[in-house]
Scaffold this motif. Structure first.
Motif, short mmCIF file in Angstrom:
data_model
loop_
_atom_site.label_atom_id
_atom_site.label_comp_id
_atom_site.label_asym_id
_atom_site.label_seq_id
_atom_site.Cartn_x
_atom_site.Cartn_y
_atom_site.Cartn_z
N ALA A 5 0.81 -1.22 0.00
CA ALA A 5 0.00 0.00 0.00
C ALA A 5 0.83 1.26 0.00
CB ALA A 5 -0.94 0.00 1.21
N GLY A 6 2.08 1.19 0.50
CA GLY A 6 2.93 2.37 0.59
C GLY A 6 3.26 3.00 -0.74
N ILE A 7 3.18 2.23 -1.84
CA ILE A 7 3.48 2.83 -3.13
C ILE A 7 2.31 3.67 -3.65
CG2 ILE A 7 2.66 0.93 -4.61
CD1 ILE A 7 5.15 1.47 -6.39
N ILE B 153 12.45 -0.95 0.38
CA ILE B 153 12.24 0.49 0.26
C ILE B 153 10.93 0.79 0.97
CG2 ILE B 153 11.89 2.44 -1.30
CD1 ILE B 153 13.16 0.70 -3.53
N ASN B 154 10.99 1.51 2.07
CA ASN B 154 9.76 1.76 2.83
C ASN B 154 9.95 2.92 3.79
OD1 ASN B 154 7.00 0.71 3.25
ND2 ASN B 154 7.67 0.46 5.37
N ARG B 155 8.85 3.58 4.10
CA ARG B 155 8.85 4.58 5.15
C ARG B 155 8.28 3.92 6.40
NH1 ARG B 155 6.49 8.66 2.65
NH2 ARG B 155 8.34 9.93 2.32
N GLY B 156 9.15 3.65 7.38
CA GLY B 156 8.72 2.94 8.57
C GLY B 156 9.21 1.50 8.56
N PRO B 157 9.14 0.83 9.72
CA PRO B 157 9.71 -0.52 9.87
C PRO B 157 8.95 -1.57 9.07
CG PRO B 157 8.47 0.09 11.83
CD PRO B 157 8.53 1.32 10.97
N GLY C 284 10.33 7.70 1.13
CA GLY C 284 9.18 7.58 0.24
C GLY C 284 9.50 6.78 -1.00
N THR C 285 8.57 5.93 -1.40
CA THR C 285 8.81 5.07 -2.56
C THR C 285 8.91 5.88 -3.85
OG1 THR C 285 6.42 4.71 -2.82
CG2 THR C 285 7.64 3.12 -1.47
N GLY D 248 7.24 -0.35 -0.37
CA GLY D 248 6.04 0.16 0.28
C GLY D 248 5.20 -0.88 0.97
N THR D 249 5.83 -1.86 1.56
CA THR D 249 5.08 -2.88 2.30
C THR D 249 5.77 -3.16 3.63
OG1 THR D 249 4.33 -5.19 2.34
CG2 THR D 249 6.29 -4.71 1.00
N SER D 250 4.95 -3.26 4.68
CA SER D 250 5.50 -3.60 6.00
C SER D 250 5.62 -5.11 6.18
CB SER D 250 4.60 -3.02 7.10
OG SER D 250 3.31 -3.61 7.03
N LEU D 251 5.11 -5.86 5.21
CA LEU D 251 5.10 -7.33 5.25
C LEU D 251 4.27 -7.86 6.41
CD1 LEU D 251 8.62 -8.74 4.28
CD2 LEU D 251 6.56 -8.57 2.89
N ALA D 252 3.18 -7.19 6.72
CA ALA D 252 2.29 -7.67 7.78
C ALA D 252 1.43 -8.84 7.29
CB ALA D 252 1.40 -6.54 8.27
N VAL D 253 1.35 -9.03 5.97
CA VAL D 253 0.55 -10.11 5.39
C VAL D 253 1.46 -11.28 5.06
CG1 VAL D 253 -1.00 -10.73 3.50
CG2 VAL D 253 -1.10 -8.43 4.48
#
Length: 271
Positions: free
Chosen positions: A23-25, A240-244, A258-259, A215-220
């Motif tokens: 979703a981050g992208i 590449i991500n904003r946040g862990p 930012g992506t 743009g993914t936190s890999l929570a899924v």
């Protein structure tokens, strides 16, 4: 310690890479993230809620219709376009995405594996009917005249729906063939990615020299499975991500930010 664009670009030297996006992208296109930095707490709807609770279905269809007015103006951003350029240049063999917004295809990406389906397609749970989302939302308008206009100021939420209230009187569209329940052709929480879809993602991964997470936190869990496969193959993984993210400690290259900005700079560097 963070890495550089130069280190990221070096992963392309061995051949085309596979890209997994989340979703981050799409946040720079105006679509909120579920879990990204600054996102309000929000639990996505589960399949059991959708199928078992008429109120959830009313809320979904009302939110989908109200959100569609603003979602129709959403366009691919420079990050989506950068990934399309990488594929066109032979630097990437395609995109595997957890998103259902369709923005990668609209940006020009040709090989796109949509792990969680497409929000633009509606299907019947009882028969083979498949329809276009906009067409079905037109049926919603016929059943609920003036509803969308009365709720035009509702806040847009992830997946392009909107946070609506006053749903008790909402009439839900049904299948025009059999009268069955209609649902988006997406993977809800509580469902699994179809075997053929995951196999298509594995084909891209098996033909890649590296896996880039964007743009993914890999929570899924599906994304985590792909990272595990990359590790078993012994190919590098970049983030590449904003946040862990869940892959931070295992990534060979990790860029915070930012992506859109990072992917745009990456394309310029590879040229």
């Amino acid at each position: 310690m963070g890495h550089s664009i130069t280190e990221l670009a070096s992963l392309f030297e061995a051949g085309p890479v596979a890209v997994l996006t989340g979703a981050g992208i799409s946040t720079d296109s105006g679509i909120p993230d579920y879990r990204g930095e600054g996102s309000p707490p929000r639990n996505p709807m589960s399949i059991s809620q959708f199928t078992m609770d008429p109120q959830y279905r009313r809320r979904f269809w009302a939110g989908a219709r109200v959100g569609s007015s603003r979602f129709s103006s959403v366009k691919p951003n420079a990050g989506h376009i950068a990934l399309a350029h990488l594929e066109a240049a032979g630097r990437s063999n395609g995109v595997i995405t957890q998103n259902v917004d369709g923005l990668h295809r609209r940006a020009g990406s040709r090989t796109v594996v949509e792990l969680h389906g497409s929000g633009g397609t509606i299907r019947c749970t009882n028969c083979d009917f498949r329809g276009n989302r906009d067409e079905v939302l037109g049926w919603f308008d016929a059943l609920n005249p003036g509803y969308a206009e009365r709720h035009a100021g509702a806040q847009i939420a992830p997946d392009g729906d909107a946070a609506v209230d006053e749903i008790d009187s909402v009439e839900v569209p049904v299948c025009p063939v059999c009268g069955g329940m209609l649902r988006p052709d997406v993977v809800y929480f509580g469902e699994t990615v179809p075997t053929k879809v995951f196999a298509a993602a594995e084909v891209l991964l098996n033909g890649a020299s590296a896996l880039i997470l964007v743009g993914t936190s890999l929570a899924v869990n599906t994304g985590v499975r792909l990272v595990h496969r990359a590790e078993r193959r012994g190919i590098p993984v970049a983030v590449i991500n904003r946040g862990p993210t869940a892959a931070d400690t295992r990534a060979d290259v990790r860029l915070e930010g930012g992506t859109t900005e990072i992917l745009t700079e990456l394309v310029a560097r590879l040229r």
